[in-house]
Design an enzyme around this catalytic site. Structure first.
Site, PDB file in Angstrom:
ATOM      1  N   CYS A   2      36.286  34.277  55.724  1.00  0.00           N
ATOM      2  CA  CYS A   2      36.046  33.830  54.354  1.00  0.00           C
ATOM      3  C   CYS A   2      35.008  32.712  54.423  1.00  0.00           C
ATOM      4  CB  CYS A   2      37.272  33.193  53.720  1.00  0.00           C
ATOM      5  SG  CYS A   2      38.762  34.170  53.763  1.00  0.00           S
ATOM      6  N   ARG A  16      34.396  30.954  46.541  1.00  0.00           N
ATOM      7  CA  ARG A  16      34.618  31.439  47.897  1.00  0.00           C
ATOM      8  C   ARG A  16      34.477  32.956  47.954  1.00  0.00           C
ATOM      9  NH1 ARG A  16      40.196  31.864  48.663  1.00  0.00           N
ATOM     10  NH2 ARG A  16      39.832  32.380  50.853  1.00  0.00           N
ATOM     11  N   ASN A  79      41.480  31.256  55.943  1.00  0.00           N
ATOM     12  CA  ASN A  79      42.221  31.449  57.184  1.00  0.00           C
ATOM     13  C   ASN A  79      41.818  30.428  58.244  1.00  0.00           C
ATOM     14  OD1 ASN A  79      44.020  33.467  56.740  1.00  0.00           O
ATOM     15  ND2 ASN A  79      43.069  34.947  58.119  1.00  0.00           N
TER      16      ASN A  79
END
Ligand SMILES: C[C@H](CCC(=O)NCCS(=O)(=O)O)[C@H]1CC[C@H]2[C@@H]3CC[C@@H]4C[C@H](O)CC[C@]4(C)[C@H]3C[C@H](O)[C@]12C
Length: 329
Positions: A2, A16, A79
């Site tokens: 990400c 994002r 993450n």
């Protein structure tokens, strides 16, 4: 993988990309001021700031991935596998399970300064939401119009870093991602000069050679550098549409095309969605892998003082405008 960025041509935009091989069923979810929130380790709040973002709703609870509140404070969880460490609940501390961190924070903080204050006391716990949803290993980019912070939960507690570039990807930990920019300080949007060997007749035979060496692969470290370079040189027009469009262009430089990152035989990461919010106006824009048309949900068109979640499933089908040969052609 990400990538999250802030972008502030004048007003603050933040958002994002979420890269993964599968979707959990994401929705744009508005949490109104009087939605009752109960916290897993005690306490709760009957009211607070309204929140708009992407969440998976499970048993009526919004599991937020990223969101902005009505005051313009925004956050994105990415993450941080292998490095995130959560604590056990402790007596006498403000225990917050990682899955409730986003609503807990955005509900009560209007600014980054207030958030920074509140974060001193928090004990982030690894309490799972349910058997079905073990604790996600995450770190966060948190920002308002005054700046950005990176929040990393480690064995030594929650680390809070100033984020001067307003970019976050996954691993390695943020200080190493930031340090890696040193390796690229020679890159430029302008053509290079021959400092290699001035006596050798070298030429800039193509445009764009000032950025030769900008890493092009999909790893986190490379996406960090690419997103930072693109964002920091980005030039955008005046209007809201210009800024939002430019934001999505920046994010396209780190987007994942199905097929290029194999995570298991025949399974590929792709950019499931990309979000962009105008922090001050509370407008949440997004695109999905299947639908590149920018779609928006406006916080201020919602009943802010309500008590129930308002949910908009993400649109995922391509929306192509056929410009000729229509019925009236
Ligand atoms: C998988 C995503 C990260 C994508 C990513 O980065 N993939 C590359 C892997 S790699 O890092 O490159 O190896 C992350 C980002 C946000 C997460 C949700 C946050 C709320 C909630 C928290 C609960 O505790 C568990 C369920 C929950 C719905 C979470 C599911 C999942 O974990 C989400 C979607």
């Amino acid at each position: 993988m990400c990538t999250a960025i802030t972008y502030q041509p004048r007003e603050l935009y933040m958002g994002r990309s979420l890269d993964y091989e599968a979707s959990y069923g994401e929705e744009i979810v508005m949490l109104p001021r009087r939605f009752p929130l109960r916290f897993r380790h005690g306490g709760g709040s009957e009211q607070g700031y309204a929140i708009l973002g992407t969440a998976h709703v499970a048993d009526g609870y919004p599991l937020y991935y990223d969101a902005v509140n009505e005051k313009g404070l925004g956050i994105a969880g990415l993450n941080f596998v292998g490095n995130a460490r959560y604590a056990a609940p402790q007596d006498g501390r403000q225990n917050v399970a990682q899955f409730e961190f986003i609503p807990w924070l955005l509900r009560q903080c209007a600014t980054l300064a207030e958030a920074r204050q509140l974060l001193q006391a928090v004990n982030l716990t690894g309490t799972p939401f349910s058997l079905h949803f073990p604790a996600a290993q995450l770190h966060w980019l948190l920002a308002d119009a005054t700046g950005a912070l990176t929040l990393e939960p480690t064995a030594a507690g929650l680390q809070i870093y100033e984020n001067p570039v307003g970019v976050l990807t996954n691993n390695p930990p943020f200080p190493q991602q930031l340090f890696a920019l040193n390796n690229y300080m020679h890159l430029s949007p302008r053509q290079p000069e021959n400092t290699f060997a001035p006596d050798v007749p070298l030429q800039a035979y193509s445009r764009g050679m000032g950025a030769l060496g900008l890493p092009g692969d999909l790893s986190s470290g490379s996406r960090f550098v690419r997103a930072a370079f693109t964002k920091l040189h980005s030039v955008c027009g005046e209007s809201e549409a210009d800024c939002v469009g430019q934001f999505f262009h920046i994010m396209e430089t780190v987007s994942q095309t199905r097929g290029c990152c194999e995570v298991a035989p025949g399974e590929f990461e792709r950019t499931i969605y990309t979000s962009c919010w105008n922090a001050a106006r509370g407008i949440y824009y997004y695109t999905t892998y299947g639908n590149r048309r920018i779609t928006a949900v406006d916080l201020h068109r919602e009943p802010l003082d309500g008590t129930a979640l308002r949910r908009y499933p993400m649109l995922t089908a391509e929306d192509i405008l056929m410009q000729n040969g229509g019925a009236d052609a």
